[in-house]
Design a protein around this motif. Sequence first.
Motif, mmCIF file in Angstrom:
data_model
loop_
_atom_site.group_PDB
_atom_site.id
_atom_site.type_symbol
_atom_site.label_atom_id
_atom_site.label_comp_id
_atom_site.label_asym_id
_atom_site.label_seq_id
_atom_site.Cartn_x
_atom_site.Cartn_y
_atom_site.Cartn_z
ATOM 1 N N ARG A 349 -33.151 14.153 -1.862
ATOM 2 C CA ARG A 349 -33.099 13.362 -0.635
ATOM 3 C C ARG A 349 -33.728 14.111 0.545
ATOM 4 O O ARG A 349 -34.047 13.510 1.569
ATOM 5 N N GLN A 354 -38.979 14.020 -0.374
ATOM 6 C CA GLN A 354 -39.274 12.602 -0.196
ATOM 7 C C GLN A 354 -40.724 12.408 0.271
ATOM 8 O O GLN A 354 -41.400 11.496 -0.162
ATOM 9 N N ASP A 374 -39.867 11.611 -10.242
ATOM 10 C CA ASP A 374 -38.766 10.783 -9.723
ATOM 11 C C ASP A 374 -37.863 11.546 -8.761
ATOM 12 O O ASP A 374 -37.065 12.382 -9.177
ATOM 13 N N ARG A 376 -36.025 9.605 -6.543
ATOM 14 C CA ARG A 376 -35.146 8.562 -5.972
ATOM 15 C C ARG A 376 -33.707 9.053 -6.014
ATOM 16 O O ARG A 376 -33.206 9.421 -7.089
ATOM 17 N N GLU A 378 -31.001 7.613 -6.139
ATOM 18 C CA GLU A 378 -30.099 6.903 -7.067
ATOM 19 C C GLU A 378 -30.240 7.405 -8.500
ATOM 20 O O GLU A 378 -29.410 7.091 -9.353
ATOM 21 N N SER A 379 -31.264 8.192 -8.773
ATOM 22 C CA SER A 379 -31.406 8.765 -10.121
ATOM 23 C C SER A 379 -30.474 9.962 -10.324
ATOM 24 O O SER A 379 -30.418 10.515 -11.421
#
Length: 432
Positions: A349, A354, A374, A376, A378-379
């Motif tokens: 994050r 990012q 990846d 993200r 949420e992963s």
Amino acid sequence: MAATLTDATLAILGGKPEVPQGLIRNWPPIDDLDRRMVLASLEQDNHAFGPNCQAFEREWAAWNGNRHAITTNSGTAALHMGIAAAGCSAGDHVLVPAYSWSSSATCILHHNCIPVFVDIDWDTMNLDVGQIEAAITPRTKAIVVVHLHGLAVDMDRLLAVARRHGLKVIEDACQSHGATFRGRKVGTFGDCAAFSFNQNKSLCSGEGGMFVTDDEEMRQRAAQLWNFGETRTPAQRRDYHAYALGWMYRNNDLTAAFGRAQLAKLSAHLQVQRENGAVLRRELQGVPGLLLPVEPEGHGHTYYNFTCRIDMPAIGWTGAPARMRDAVVKALNAEGVPAGVWQSFILPRMTVFQAKNAYGHGSPWAEHGALDVDYRPESFPVAQKHADAHFGMTTPLRAPNGPEAARAVGRAMRKVFEQIGKLDVDSLLEGR
Ligand SMILES: Cc1ncc(COP(=O)(O)O)c(C=O)c1O
């Protein structure tokens, strides 16, 4: 009419703090040995890579059980040296847990490589070894294994995966001096390891760190990066030639003298930390809504950071978990407990990841075809859940504090958790 104050009234609601001011003393304790060694360093005439630097390397290698040690100006420098020593090249993928200190992952970027995050295990707060294989690609070269908060990763399982896939293992032992797995100290399992000696660490020399390895070739690669790309150390006759790209990661004599004095007391300090950790665990057994750190069979926890989590369903909280956690930390601080939030952001994050633009022009991701890696949030749901629910503390468990401080902290934590329903989260966090 104002409510009557009793001994049980929470300090944040006007009651008396449970931990008296001045009971918890500061880290690290300084004694005559520190004073003598630092003054002796001042009074000799090599203040750069002086005799204390060389002695610190030998003494650290002997204490931890490594063949080679290189004293550095930070743990981050030692981590970057680990990436170089592991033979990582531009564009290689390096695995790292999604929850750690930023430089566990930015050290990978320092070497023009691509960090690939792996979620953590809820119970241990360390890398979830069971998820490593799913993150491996043909470009994966190494794993940065972080032993977080004083608890070692299960190195049997980790090394089995690493061997199966031919990956180098760099141990980030910056928080875990003296932590053991099956009786062996961290920093002796992987191909190399990094320790930090900054203010909060179990060995404090102000700032500083140590790179360790048993492998002579890795030592040479690390030493070259450490000293301007040169092939000789400052203790040898230098030719001041940059044979490769190097940085300036050396330690200095004064800091090394302080580090040596603290190293002489490290085993005793760690013993105090473990004993205080055990006292605090006993005090907190069975407190509703409080999840204590675990010490799985075969692991020797040092309680570098005594990190707990709030069991949100158990306390009936359905709002944003981090808000309840922040309110609890405020209530604990009011009781005189120096609790805090270590990392409120999971690593993917953080803006540097990012943005995927560490060096401009999207470098290093764009030039290595890695823009789709990846990140993200949420992963990495377990890391996020932990980041939102945790709080921890270091000082009360450290020397010179003894069981009295640990017991007072335990009483204060019990007091807050037993009355957690009385915390008006919105008004406590008002104005944030
Ligand atoms: C897990 C971890 N890795 C790396 C570091 C970096 O150490 P330093 O601050 O000495 O660069 C730290 C400490 O800040 C840390 O906690």
